[in-house]
Write a protein that holds these residues in place. Structure first.
Motif, PDB file in Angstrom:
ATOM      1  N   ASN A 275       0.861  -1.178   0.000  1.00 16.01           N
ATOM      2  CA  ASN A 275       0.000   0.000   0.000  1.00 16.01           C
ATOM      3  C   ASN A 275       0.905   1.238   0.000  1.00 16.01           C
ATOM      4  N   ILE A 276       0.953   1.914  -1.138  1.00 14.81           N
ATOM      5  CA  ILE A 276       1.888   3.025  -1.288  1.00 14.81           C
ATOM      6  C   ILE A 276       1.503   4.197  -0.399  1.00 14.81           C
ATOM      7  N   ARG A 277       0.220   4.500  -0.292  1.00 13.57           N
ATOM      8  CA  ARG A 277      -0.215   5.661   0.509  1.00 13.57           C
ATOM      9  C   ARG A 277       0.054   5.460   1.989  1.00 13.57           C
ATOM     10  N   LYS A 278      -0.191   4.249   2.502  1.00 17.34           N
ATOM     11  CA  LYS A 278      -0.005   3.973   3.927  1.00 17.34           C
ATOM     12  C   LYS A 278       1.347   3.364   4.249  1.00 17.34           C
ATOM     13  N   ASP A 279       2.159   3.086   3.213  1.00 15.11           N
ATOM     14  CA  ASP A 279       3.479   2.478   3.395  1.00 15.11           C
ATOM     15  C   ASP A 279       3.370   1.183   4.217  1.00 15.11           C
ATOM     16  N   TYR A 280       2.507   0.281   3.752  1.00 20.65           N
ATOM     17  CA  TYR A 280       2.227  -0.975   4.463  1.00 20.65           C
ATOM     18  C   TYR A 280       2.381  -2.144   3.495  1.00 20.65           C
TER      19      TYR A 280
END
Length: 417
Positions: A275-280
């Motif tokens: 998940n690029i937005r949440k860096d997960y």
């Protein structure tokens, strides 16, 4: 009935007692025990039973013991045994005669044979030999569909002369092949080898033998052997045709098995969803070639898949490299170049705003660019009125003209006395 069973049991015991060898029966060790090299890192042990061995009704066998380079112990009823092992350290083995089904009875004495290590100066053999295999799809119809390539690298011996040259061979099963494509160091010594196609069967269970020898005008180069298990050196290809799509809050991922001779049910997979937005990062393991995950539909995701051959088909080996990332979702990440341009434009606008305020407060524009009077026009002459007063024919005519400058234009007032 009981009496008949007792008679039958007694007869069985008597028969077994007759088959057992006498306590004074002595087993003699084998004779003519020899060790013969039959291939790279492969020897054949041969012996014969002692012709003076007394006949017996009990089956005889042999216990073989490998003393060097690695200890091993096994039993056989044959009079020969093949052994695959490294030979650059020498080889030693022993054999003795045993009662095949009566291990409690004493065996014969041992008879041994030894093969010395090959000649060569210490420190001249290669070091840190590493090999990897990889399966490629074959484009030639008359050959197997899949071919296995082999690459090996090594370091030059610490005490090897500068003119040392090394040569690599591999053996798989009955096939032996010499390397034809080498990489060289600055002294033009072979330090790596590449086989685009080999006779290695990626689904086979035989061990791969690699042998490297060398030559020099100044010293005898000691050879080197190493055995490799295929599952430990096989570089599995990543899955192919990976696809990903989002429907609402469902992320659906599919792929195909890697290029490999193993069928589809042999593979284990790992799916990595970032998940690029949440860096997960989310990693899931499975044995099928599809996966569905519930996601946040306002984020952008990177999807990758890797594979490994599972224990159903061979011993578990290494994972492949991750497949190329596939991006899905709506949250497009802003690149660093875009961020720089946005920041630069914002800074320029801020500077211009501050500069304009300073100029307005300090009347910089008025001081730098004072107003210039406009030239007179004929239209302004219309606003000029002239009055004449005459006292007599001998009086002097006096004309009083005054100019008033206001709001960028002039008003002319004339008085005549």
């Amino acid at each position: 009935m009981a009496a008949a069973l007792l008679i039958l049991f007694g007869a069985t015991v008597i028969l077994q007692a007759d088959l057992l060898p006498d306590k004074k029966f002595v087993l003699l060790p084998p004779v003519n025990f020899t060790i013969k090299i039959t291939g790279l890192a492969q020897v054949l042990l041969c012996w014969e039973p002692d012709p003076h061995q007394e006949p017996t009704n009990v089956n005889l066998g042999y216990r073989v013991r490998i003393n060097a380079p690695q200890e091993d112990d096994y039993e056989t009823r044959d009079t020969e045994s093949q052994c695959v092992t490294i030979l650059h350290k020498g080889f030693s083995a022993s054999v003795q005669t045993i009662f095949w089904n009566e291990h409690s009875l004493p065996a014969s004495s041992w008879v041994s044979a030894e093969m010395k290590d090959p000649p060569g100066s210490p420190g001249t053999s290669i070091a840190n030999l590493t090999c990897t295999t990889n399966t490629v799809e074959n484009n030639y119809v008359h050959l197997r569909r899949y071919q296995v390539s082999l690459r090996c690298t090594w370091l030059v011996g610490q005490d090897a002369p500068e003119d040392t040259q090394y040569f690599l061979y591999y053996r798989y099963g009955s096939w032996t092949e010499e390397c034809q494509e080498y990489n060289k160091d600055t002294l033009k010594r072979n330090t790596a080898c590449w086989f685009p196609r080999t006779f290695i069967n990626s689904k086979g269970r035989d061990r791969l033998v690699v042998h490297v020898n060398g030559s020099s005008r100044h010293a005898a180069i000691k050879p080197f052997d190493q055995l490799f298990d295929l599952h430990a050196i096989d570089r599995v290809n990543p899955p192919v045709n990976v696809t990903a799509e989002i429907e609402g809050t469902c992320l659906s991922i599919q792929w195909e098995k890697p290029v490999s001779a193993f069928p589809i049910h042999c593979f284990h997979y790992e799916v990595k969803i970032y998940n690029i937005r949440k860096d997960y990062v989310q990693i899931e393991k499975m044995m099928i070639n599809s996966f569905i995950s519930i996601i946040d539909d306002i984020s952008k995701y990177s999807v990758q898949v890797r594979a490994a051959v599972g224990s159903l088909c061979r011993e578990m080996g290494h994972w492949s490299e991750w497949s190329q990332p596939i991006y899905v979702g709506n949250d497009e990440p802003t690149s660093s170049v875009e961020w720089f341009i946005i920041a630069l434009m914002a800074a320029i606008c801020f500077f211009l705003l501050i500069f304009s305020l300073i100029c307005r407060i300090c009347h910089v524009w008025t001081k730098l660019f004072p107003p210039v009077p406009a030239p007179k026009s004929n239209i302004k002459d219309l606003f000029v009125s002239t009055n004449y007063e005459k006292a007599g024919s001998n009086e002097t005519e006096i004309e009083d003209i005054s100019y008033v400058e206001e709001a960028g234009f002039e008003i002319l007032e004339d008085s005549v006395f």
